[in-house]
Design an enzyme around this catalytic site. Structure first.
Site, PDB file in Angstrom:
ATOM      1  N   ASP A 170      62.815  35.231  47.060  1.00 59.04           N
ATOM      2  CA  ASP A 170      62.994  33.999  46.379  1.00 59.04           C
ATOM      3  C   ASP A 170      62.735  34.284  45.015  1.00 59.04           C
ATOM      4  O   ASP A 170      61.878  34.307  44.492  1.00 59.04           O
ATOM      5  CB  ASP A 170      61.989  32.754  46.979  1.00 59.04           C
ATOM      6  CG  ASP A 170      62.545  31.480  46.634  1.00 59.04           C
ATOM      7  OD1 ASP A 170      63.208  31.123  45.475  1.00 59.04           O
ATOM      8  OD2 ASP A 170      61.916  30.392  47.561  1.00 59.04           O
ATOM      9  N   HIS A 201      66.185  32.207  47.826  1.00 61.95           N
ATOM     10  CA  HIS A 201      66.136  30.864  47.893  1.00 61.95           C
ATOM     11  C   HIS A 201      67.352  30.185  48.265  1.00 61.95           C
ATOM     12  O   HIS A 201      68.516  30.710  47.882  1.00 61.95           O
ATOM     13  CB  HIS A 201      65.737  30.369  46.697  1.00 61.95           C
ATOM     14  CG  HIS A 201      65.409  28.838  46.309  1.00 61.95           C
ATOM     15  ND1 HIS A 201      64.216  28.565  46.286  1.00 61.95           N
ATOM     16  CD2 HIS A 201      66.130  27.920  45.858  1.00 61.95           C
ATOM     17  CE1 HIS A 201      64.038  27.267  46.127  1.00 61.95           C
ATOM     18  NE2 HIS A 201      65.132  26.731  45.865  1.00 61.95           N
TER      19      HIS A 201
END
Length: 232
Positions: A170, A201
């Site tokens: 992420d 993400h």
């Protein structure tokens, strides 16, 4: 049936709209779908429709209404991604939780006092955590929640089940933050963390360039099982 519902604020002095998707038969429970920084866009509405197809009443409140009602952005458009990031900075998260609490109240009435869950993405994932800690929601799920290291002090207030899906690569939640999340939450009896190595993400977005099908399908299957267990 797809429509928009007017939600009264907690103080009853104003109202805001929530996209609402009704199942074909009596709903078995309700699920509040909490937006990303891109508003209640097509992807969020599709997620509501998918939950309705599984027999849930699904409601997505427009949490940016105090900034500008009806915001819809496409994260694959660079300028709209930047606008979303700007909105994140403008958004009053504490007020957003109060609007979610109002949505819980009205949604619970719509299912005749039945159970209500919440699922959120990105900013919505963070708000799902805050909702678990600050409201009487029956169960919550957060996808790639941002900035939870600053909220771990609220974990003692989580009284109902919470699941968090963590993207291993992420770009907004680096490895040290993920480690703090595990250190702060792994021992919590009500919290379950799922890790997805190698994805970034937004991997479970409904559509677009960020989606990673295999990881998204696994996360969504886990979420479906989680709600089936905790909203029954």
């Amino acid at each position: 049936m797809k429509s928009y519902t007017e939600i009264k604020t907690l103080h009853g002095d104003d109202e805001f709209l929530a996209y609402t998707s009704q199942p074909v038969s009596e709903p078995k429970a309700a699920i509040i779908v909490i937006q990303e920084i891109f508003g209640v866009n097509e992807g969020i509405r599709i997620k509501c429709d998918q939950w309705a197809a599984q027999g849930y009443l699904a409601v997505a409140p427009d949490l940016f209404w105090r900034i500008r009602p009806g915001i819809e952005l496409d994260p694959d458009v660079p300028e709209e991604m930047q606008e979303g990031l700007k909105l994140f900075g403008q958004f009053d998260q504490d007020q957003g939780i109060r609007d979610i609490e109002a949505t819980i109240r009205d949604t619970r009435a719509m299912v005749r006092g039945g159970k209500v869950g919440a699922v959120g993405y990105c900013l919505g994932g963070r708000l799902a955590y805050m909702t678990a800690a600050r409201t009487d929601i029956n169960a919550s799920v957060g996808y790639y929640a941002v900035g939870l290291d600053g909220l771990l002090g609220e974990s003692h207030a989580i009284a109902h089940p919470l699941a968090l899906h963590i993207a291993g690569d992420d770009g907004f939640v680096p490895a040290d933050i993920q480690r703090k999340m595990h250190e702060g939450l792994d021992s919590h009896a009500k919290v379950t963390l799922f890790d997805y190595p190698g994805v970034d993400h937004g991997f479970a977005t409904t559509m677009g360039k960020r989606r990673v099908d295999a990881a998204a399908q696994l996360a969504d299957e886990r979420t479906e099982a989680f709600f089936a267990q905790n909203l029954a």
